[in-house]
Motif scaffolding. Sequence first.
Motif, PDB file in Angstrom:
ATOM      1  N   UNK A  27      15.112 -13.823  -3.585  1.00  0.00           N
ATOM      2  CA  UNK A  27      14.409 -12.882  -4.905  1.00  0.00           C
ATOM      3  C   UNK A  27      14.608 -11.823  -4.330  1.00  0.00           C
ATOM      4  N   UNK A  28      15.196 -10.885  -5.567  1.00  0.00           N
ATOM      5  CA  UNK A  28      15.419  -9.511  -5.438  1.00  0.00           C
ATOM      6  C   UNK A  28      14.315  -8.790  -5.968  1.00  0.00           C
ATOM      7  N   UNK A  29      13.020  -8.745  -5.233  1.00  0.00           N
ATOM      8  CA  UNK A  29      11.867  -8.088  -5.713  1.00  0.00           C
ATOM      9  C   UNK A  29      10.496  -8.865  -5.957  1.00  0.00           C
ATOM     10  N   UNK A  30       9.578  -8.448  -6.040  1.00  0.00           N
ATOM     11  CA  UNK A  30       8.327  -9.076  -6.059  1.00  0.00           C
ATOM     12  C   UNK A  30       7.859  -9.970  -5.061  1.00  0.00           C
ATOM     13  N   UNK A  31       8.500  -9.735  -3.802  1.00  0.00           N
ATOM     14  CA  UNK A  31       8.378 -10.849  -2.573  1.00  0.00           C
ATOM     15  C   UNK A  31       7.252 -10.886  -1.712  1.00  0.00           C
ATOM     16  N   UNK A  32       6.587  -9.453  -1.812  1.00  0.00           N
ATOM     17  CA  UNK A  32       5.222  -9.257  -0.861  1.00  0.00           C
ATOM     18  C   UNK A  32       5.604  -8.509   0.333  1.00  0.00           C
ATOM     19  N   UNK A  46       6.294  -5.070  -0.628  1.00  0.00           N
ATOM     20  CA  UNK A  46       4.930  -5.372   0.461  1.00  0.00           C
ATOM     21  C   UNK A  46       3.883  -4.404   0.369  1.00  0.00           C
ATOM     22  N   UNK A  47       3.782  -3.233  -0.341  1.00  0.00           N
ATOM     23  CA  UNK A  47       2.924  -2.121  -0.427  1.00  0.00           C
ATOM     24  C   UNK A  47       1.490  -2.575  -0.924  1.00  0.00           C
ATOM     25  N   UNK A  48       0.313  -2.524  -0.357  1.00  0.00           N
ATOM     26  CA  UNK A  48      -0.734  -2.983  -0.659  1.00  0.00           C
ATOM     27  C   UNK A  48      -1.766  -1.637  -0.105  1.00  0.00           C
ATOM     28  N   UNK A  86       3.492  -4.612  -6.491  1.00  0.00           N
ATOM     29  CA  UNK A  86       3.276  -5.529  -7.719  1.00  0.00           C
ATOM     30  C   UNK A  86       2.361  -6.571  -7.113  1.00  0.00           C
ATOM     31  N   UNK A  87       2.710  -7.286  -6.075  1.00  0.00           N
ATOM     32  CA  UNK A  87       1.828  -8.359  -5.573  1.00  0.00           C
ATOM     33  C   UNK A  87       0.736  -7.800  -4.644  1.00  0.00           C
ATOM     34  N   UNK A  88       0.652  -6.655  -4.254  1.00  0.00           N
ATOM     35  CA  UNK A  88      -0.329  -6.055  -3.418  1.00  0.00           C
ATOM     36  C   UNK A  88      -1.481  -5.674  -4.062  1.00  0.00           C
ATOM     37  N   UNK A  89      -1.531  -5.771  -5.431  1.00  0.00           N
ATOM     38  CA  UNK A  89      -2.748  -5.370  -6.328  1.00  0.00           C
ATOM     39  C   UNK A  89      -2.921  -6.460  -7.419  1.00  0.00           C
ATOM     40  N   UNK A  90      -2.738  -7.802  -6.718  1.00  0.00           N
ATOM     41  CA  UNK A  90      -2.882  -8.991  -7.756  1.00  0.00           C
ATOM     42  C   UNK A  90      -4.367  -9.511  -7.203  1.00  0.00           C
ATOM     43  N   UNK A  91      -4.969 -10.101  -8.201  1.00  0.00           N
ATOM     44  CA  UNK A  91      -6.128 -11.004  -8.113  1.00  0.00           C
ATOM     45  C   UNK A  91      -5.395 -12.551  -7.898  1.00  0.00           C
ATOM     46  N   UNK A  92      -4.534 -12.722  -8.504  1.00  0.00           N
ATOM     47  CA  UNK A  92      -3.522 -13.888  -8.462  1.00  0.00           C
ATOM     48  C   UNK A  92      -2.251 -13.442  -9.115  1.00  0.00           C
TER      49      UNK A  92
END
Length: 235
Positions: free
Chosen positions: A154-159, A183-185, A204-210
């Motif tokens: 996966x090229x991105x959004x991997x956390x 992986x920034x959070x 992206x994923x570091x500021x998600x609820x789900x």
Amino acid sequence: MKAGCRVKICGITNIEDAKLSAGEGADYIGVVIEVSYSPRSQTVKSAEPIFANAPVPAVALVHEMQPDRLTELVTCLKPFAVQFLSQDGAAMAGQLKKIAPGMEIWQSLFLPASGDSSSAFDCGTMLKQVEQCKEAGVDAVVLDTAAVINGVVRFGGTGTTGRWDQAAQVVADSTLPAFLAGGIKPENVREAVESVRPYGIDLCSGVELHTGIKSLAKLRSLMEEVQKAGGINKC
Ligand SMILES: O=C(O)c1ccccc1NCC(=O)[C@H](O)[C@H](O)COP(=O)(O)O
């Protein structure tokens, strides 16, 4: 012009999250378009309300999209920028700028994951890539981390965080504005900004609820931490 680190909140799947992110201080939002391996991917059609109503510049992320489809995307969505996850931004920049003058082209470049000391990385080679991008009309690069998840690259959004020591080397000599991603959070953003000094951060994923839904509490905490980061970032 803004002096601090720019913030792009990516993987936006609905207009409410676009407004939430902008309200908390994001400078850009990103929407993944027709990328098969992204759980946040939108179609051109489903992304229309986001692009039409985005309160901040909206970036369309694509991976190996066919040129005809890309033209449709640009015509329908009128994005602030198209960001290429596949390595075709430089090849497409001239053509896209003819049909959408003023639209920016961004190119993702991938660093080894942190803890991965076996993957070859050569800062000079990446800086040459940046230079080639610039000559072709690319406006910015995003230094991200690719990772294998469930057997698929996966090229991105991997956390997954990248080698920030390597990112810092690239940023220091980059001739284009360089965003740091991967992986920034809230818990690590200050270290990311202070150690790499990028033009901006992209997360992206570091500021998600789900998956696919942003969290107000995490966005707020992220922005507070960005404000606390000291020093001057690369412009
Ligand atoms: O967000 C996704 O699902 C995604 C999937 C495939 C390619 C890119 C994707 N997001 C793009 C971004 O620019 C992310 O902000 C960036 O890759 C960092 O993601 P994360 O590690 O989750 O912060």
